[in-house]
Design an enzyme around this catalytic site. Structure first.
Site, PDB file in Angstrom:
ATOM      1  N   ASN A 178      33.174  36.690   0.689  1.00 49.71           N
ATOM      2  CA  ASN A 178      33.377  35.973  -0.641  1.00 49.71           C
ATOM      3  C   ASN A 178      34.784  36.351  -1.476  1.00 49.71           C
ATOM      4  O   ASN A 178      35.392  37.161  -1.003  1.00 49.71           O
ATOM      5  CB  ASN A 178      32.015  36.582  -1.770  1.00 49.71           C
ATOM      6  N   HIS A 237      25.277  28.222  -0.117  1.00 47.41           N
ATOM      7  CA  HIS A 237      26.798  27.921   0.270  1.00 47.41           C
ATOM      8  C   HIS A 237      26.752  26.391   0.936  1.00 47.41           C
ATOM      9  O   HIS A 237      27.460  26.238   1.964  1.00 47.41           O
ATOM     10  CB  HIS A 237      27.285  28.860   1.342  1.00 47.41           C
ATOM     11  N   TYR A 246      21.474  35.313   9.190  1.00 49.55           N
ATOM     12  CA  TYR A 246      22.296  33.969   9.602  1.00 49.55           C
ATOM     13  C   TYR A 246      22.192  33.492  10.662  1.00 49.55           C
ATOM     14  O   TYR A 246      21.616  32.318  10.745  1.00 49.55           O
ATOM     15  CB  TYR A 246      23.883  34.606   9.438  1.00 49.55           C
TER      16      TYR A 246
HETATM   17  C1  HEM Z   1      20.844  40.022   2.042  1.00 51.51           C
HETATM   18  C2  HEM Z   1      21.881  39.216   1.723  1.00 51.51           C
HETATM   19  C3  HEM Z   1      22.432  37.798   2.083  1.00 51.51           C
HETATM   20  C4  HEM Z   1      21.375  37.036   2.910  1.00 51.51           C
HETATM   21  C5  HEM Z   1      20.079  37.106   3.417  1.00 51.51           C
HETATM   22  C6  HEM Z   1      22.497  35.812   2.878  1.00 51.51           C
HETATM   23  C7  HEM Z   1      21.837  34.553   3.612  1.00 51.51           C
HETATM   24  C8  HEM Z   1      22.776  33.527   3.755  1.00 51.51           C
HETATM   25  C9  HEM Z   1      22.320  32.677   4.523  1.00 51.51           C
HETATM   26  C10 HEM Z   1      20.886  31.806   5.178  1.00 51.51           C
HETATM   27  C11 HEM Z   1      23.333  31.543   4.759  1.00 51.51           C
HETATM   28  C12 HEM Z   1      23.282  30.128   5.367  1.00 51.51           C
HETATM   29  C13 HEM Z   1      23.839  30.288   6.608  1.00 51.51           C
HETATM   30  C14 HEM Z   1      24.146  29.020   7.365  1.00 51.51           C
HETATM   31  O1  HEM Z   1      23.267  28.315   7.298  1.00 51.51           O
HETATM   32  O2  HEM Z   1      24.731  28.957   8.429  1.00 51.51           O
HETATM   33  C15 HEM Z   1      24.489  32.317   3.919  1.00 51.51           C
HETATM   34  C16 HEM Z   1      25.538  31.634   3.921  1.00 51.51           C
HETATM   35  C17 HEM Z   1      26.798  32.413   3.273  1.00 51.51           C
HETATM   36  N1  HEM Z   1      26.482  33.864   3.071  1.00 51.51           N
HETATM   37 FE1  HEM Z   1      25.006  34.873   2.675  1.00 51.51          FE
HETATM   38  N2  HEM Z   1      23.591  36.091   2.553  1.00 51.51           N
HETATM   39  C18 HEM Z   1      23.650  37.252   2.099  1.00 51.51           C
HETATM   40  C19 HEM Z   1      24.706  37.956   1.267  1.00 51.51           C
HETATM   41  C20 HEM Z   1      25.872  37.548   1.322  1.00 51.51           C
HETATM   42  C21 HEM Z   1      26.962  38.509   0.801  1.00 51.51           C
HETATM   43  C22 HEM Z   1      26.851  39.721   0.354  1.00 51.51           C
HETATM   44  C23 HEM Z   1      28.262  37.550   0.988  1.00 51.51           C
HETATM   45  C24 HEM Z   1      29.696  37.567   0.865  1.00 51.51           C
HETATM   46  C25 HEM Z   1      30.012  39.067   0.684  1.00 51.51           C
HETATM   47  C26 HEM Z   1      27.620  36.188   1.588  1.00 51.51           C
HETATM   48  C27 HEM Z   1      28.466  35.232   2.121  1.00 51.51           C
HETATM   49  C28 HEM Z   1      28.130  34.029   2.563  1.00 51.51           C
HETATM   50  C29 HEM Z   1      28.817  32.904   3.063  1.00 51.51           C
HETATM   51  C30 HEM Z   1      30.322  32.923   2.909  1.00 51.51           C
HETATM   52  C31 HEM Z   1      28.380  31.803   3.573  1.00 51.51           C
HETATM   53  C32 HEM Z   1      28.654  30.520   4.085  1.00 51.51           C
HETATM   54  C33 HEM Z   1      29.093  30.531   5.450  1.00 51.51           C
HETATM   55  C34 HEM Z   1      29.500  29.199   5.923  1.00 51.51           C
HETATM   56  O3  HEM Z   1      30.433  28.950   5.272  1.00 51.51           O
HETATM   57  O4  HEM Z   1      28.795  28.715   6.831  1.00 51.51           O
HETATM   58  N3  HEM Z   1      26.387  36.090   1.699  1.00 51.51           N
HETATM   59  N4  HEM Z   1      24.126  33.526   3.426  1.00 51.51           N
END
Ligand code: HEM
Length: 501
Positions: A127, A54, A337
Site C-alpha cells: 500500500n 481494490h 489472494y
Molecule cells: C488479512 C488481510 C488481507 C486480506 C484477507 C486481503 C485480501 C485481499 C483480496 C481478496 C484482494 C483481491 C485480490 C484479487 O482479486 O486479485 C486483495 C487485493 C489487494 N490487497 Fe489485500 N488483503 C489483506 C490485507 C492487505 C494489506 C495489509 C495490504 C497492503 C499492505 C493489501 C494490499 C492489497 C492490494 C494492493 C490489492 C490489489 C492487488 C491488485 O492490484 O490486483 N491487502 N486483498
C-alpha cells in the site's frame, strides 16, 4: 486490406445489422439466428467478478533495476548484481470503492508489483502506507465490510466505519494516516509505496534477515486537499488512471527508488516494538533505508482487461531468497489472494499471459481444470515420481529452517500502551503544523457524520495517543474535552461499555 467479419468460430458473417426475423417490420426473432445468440451470449458474460477489495485500479508495465548489491542477504537471482534488470507489472488501486468509483476518494492506495524473474514470478503487494489497520487476518472481512455499504440501503455509513475502528484501537495508527492528505494523492505517480509487512530474506547459506520494502517516488509527494479531492471525484472520476496513462504515453516515465530496512533475527528479539506487528513501523533512525534499486514504468497496457483486470497478484508468490514472516495478517494473506483468484479468474489464472512466468519455465504434473491452455501437459507421465522424464525437485532451493515455540490457541492480542506510542510520535515528529490542521479538518469532515457516542470513543483514542491531537479533534467536533479525557483513561472494554448505544 479489408478483413471478413466472422463469428467466434471464424465463420463469415453476411449481415451484422439485422437479426433473423419473421417479417420486415414488427416481427418475431427466430432461434436459428445462432450468430445473434452467440453475440448476445458472449456480451452477457463480458464481466468477471470485480476484486472484492481494490476493484478500481490502473496499471502499467516497466522494469526494475538493481542499484545496490544486497546479495549477501538474499539468494534471489533478480537481486544478484548491480545493473540487473527485471520486467515488472504494476497495478495501483483504491481499496473500498467499486470498479467504477472515483480515483480521488479518501482511501489507502494499493501498490502491487509483479517481478517476472528467471526463478518465477515474485509479487510484492503493498500500500502507499507503511502500516495497516488490523494485525490479525480474522478481522479483515469485518474491517472491509465497514468500508463498503449497509445491507439495508446500499449506502456507505460513517457510523459503521468509525464504530469498528473505535472498537479496534490497533487501527489508530493507520486511521490517522488515512486522514492525512497522503490518502488523497494527486496521482499514482506522486506517492510512496510500502510492503508494510515484514518479509524474510535468506541466502545460500540459509542465513536470514527480516526486511521491509519502501518505494520512494522520484516525482515527489503531491497530494490533493480534502476539498480538492471531493471536487476531483466529480470533475474527473478517473483522474489518476488518466494521469498514469498520459504520462507514459508522453514518455514521461514515472520512477520509484526502492529501499529496504534490514533487521537481524537477534535484533528482532530485542526491538522495542514487535517487528512483525503490521500496525507498527521500524523507525528509520533504528533501521535506516538501504538502497536496492529503481523502478521505471515505461509501457501502457494495450488491452486493459487482459493485462490489468485479469492480473493476479498474490503475497504468496515468492521466489527463492524471499519468504514470509510470523506476521499474523500476512499469514492470512498467503491464503486469501490465490483463493479469491481461483474464484475471480479460475483455477488456471496463472496461464493468463500477464500472470504467466515470462522468464521461467513451468514444469510440474498439475493438469486440466477449467480453461486449461497448458500445452506442456500433452505429454505423459502426469505424476511424480516417475521413471520416464527427468523433472525433479532441487533440494538446494530449501529455505532456512525457522525454529518456533508453539502453543496452539486463539491467542487474543490485547491492546497495550505500546500501541499508542507511534501514533503520538507521528503527530509530534512527522506532521507539520499544516499537516495537522488538514488532518483535523479531514477527520471533522468524516467523523463528524458519525453518532456522537462513536465520535467520543474515537476521539478518546486520539487523546490517548497524544492529548494535543485529541483536544484538536474534540474542538473541531464540538465534543466535551473532559469526557474525551475520561474515556481515554478507560480500558477498551470499559470504553466500549461507556459509549454503547
Ligand atoms: C488479512 C488481510 C488481507 C486480506 C484477507 C486481503 C485480501 C485481499 C483480496 C481478496 C484482494 C483481491 C485480490 C484479487 O482479486 O486479485 C486483495 C487485493 C489487494 N490487497 Fe489485500 N488483503 C489483506 C490485507 C492487505 C494489506 C495489509 C495490504 C497492503 C499492505 C493489501 C494490499 C492489497 C492490494 C494492493 C490489492 C490489489 C492487488 C491488485 O492490484 O490486483 N491487502 N486483498
Amino acid at each position: 486490406m479489408s478483413e471478413k467479419l466472422t463469428t467466434n468460430k471464424g465463420i463469415p458473417i453476411a449481415n451484422d445489422q439485422a437479426s433473423m426475423t419473421t417479417g420486415e417490420n414488427s416481427s418475431y426473432t427466430v432461434l436459428q439466428d445462432t450468430q445473434l445468440i452467440e453475440k448476445l451470449a458472449h456480451f452477457d458474460r463480458e464481466r468477471i467478478p470485480e476484486r472484492v477489495v481494490h476493484a478500481k485500479g490502473a496499471g502499467a508495465h516497466g522494469v526494475f533495476e538493481v542499484t545496490n548489491d544486497l546479495s549477501k542477504y538474499t539468494r534471489a537471482k533478480f537481486l544478484s548484481e548491480v545493473g540487473k534488470k527485471t520486467e515488472i507489472l504494476v497495478r495501483f488501486s483504491t481499496v473500498g470503492g467499486e470498479k467504477g468509483s472515483a480515483d480521488a476518494k479518501r482511501d489507502p492506495r494499493g501498490t502491487a508489483f509483479k517481478f517476472y524473474t528467471e526463478e518465477g514470478n515474485y509479487d510484492m503487494v503493498g500500500n502507499n502506507i507503511p502500516i495497516f489497520f488490523i494485525r490479525d487476518a480474522i478481522k479483515f472481512p469485518d474491517f472491509v465490510h465497514t468500508q463498503k455499504r449497509l445491507s439495508k440501503n446500499n449506502l456507505a455509513d460513517a457510523d459503521m466505519f468509525w464504530d469498528f475502528l473505535s472498537l479496534t484501537p490497533e487501527s489508530l495508527h493507520q486511521a490517522t494516516f488515512l486522514f492525512t492528505d497522503r490518502c488523497t494523492p494527486y496521482s499514482y505517480r506522486h506517492m510512496h509505496c510500502f510492503s508494510s509487512h515484514t518479509y524474510l530474506w535468506y541466502n545460500e547459506n540459509e542465513e536470514y534477515v527480516w526486511v521491509k520494502y519502501h518505494f520512494k517516488t522520484k516525482q515527489g509527494i503531491k497530494n490533493l486537499t480534502n476539498d480538492e479531492a471531493i471536487t476531483m471525484c466529480g470533475v474527473n472520476p478517473d483522474h489518476a488512471t488518466e494521469d498514469l496513462y498520459l504520462a507514459i504515453e508522453d514518455g514521461n516515465y514515472p520512477q520509484w527508488d526502492v529501499y529496504v530496512q534490514i533487521m537481524t533475527p537477534e535484533e528482532a528479539l530485542e526491538y522495542e516494538f514487535d517487528p512483525f506487528d503490521v500496525t507498527k513501523v521500524w523507525y528509520h533512525e533504528d533501521y535506516p533505508l538501504i538502497p536496492l534499486g529503481v523502478i521505471t514504468l515505461n509501457r501502457n497496457p494495450q488491452n486493459y482487461f487482459n493485462e490489468i483486470e485479469q492480473a493476479a497478484f498474490a503475497p504468496s508468490n515468492f521466489v527463492p531468497g524471499i519468504g514470509s514472516s510470523p506476521d499474523r495478517l500476512l499469514q492470512g494473506r498467503l491464503f486469501a489472494y490465490e483463493d479469491t483468484q481461483r474464484h475471480r479468474l479460475g483455477p488456471n489464472h496463472h496461464q493468463i499471459p500477464v500472470n504467466r512466468p515470462k522468464n521461467a519455465k513451468i514444469a510440474n504434473y498439475q493438469r486440466d481444470g477449467s480453461m486449461n491452455m497448458d500445452e506442456s501437459g500433452v505429454n505423459d507421465p502426469n505424476y511424480y515420481p516417475n521413471s520416464f522424464d527427468d523433472i525433479k525437485p532441487d533440494i538446494s532451493f530449501k529455505p532456512p529452517a525457522i525454529e518456533v515455540q508453539a502453543v496452539i490457541d486463539k491467542h487474543t492480542r490485547a491492546i497495550e500502551d505500546v500501541d499508542f506510542i507511534q501514533v503520538g510520535e507521528f503527530w509530534r515528529r512527522v506532521l507539520s503544523d499544516e499537516d495537522k490542521q488538514h488532518l483535523v479538518y479531514n477527520l471533522q469532515q468524516h467523523l463528524g457524520n458519525a453518532s456522537q457516542r462513536i465520535q467520543l470513543r474515537q476521539t478518546a483514542l486520539f487523546y490517548k495517543a497524544e492529548p494535543e491531537y485529541g483536544i484538536a479533534v474534540a474542538k473541531a467536533l464540538g465534543l466535551d474535552i473532559k469526557k474525551v479525557e475520561e474515556l481515554s483513561k478507560l480500558s477498551p472494554e470499559e470504553r466500549a461499555e461507556a459509549t454503547k448505544a
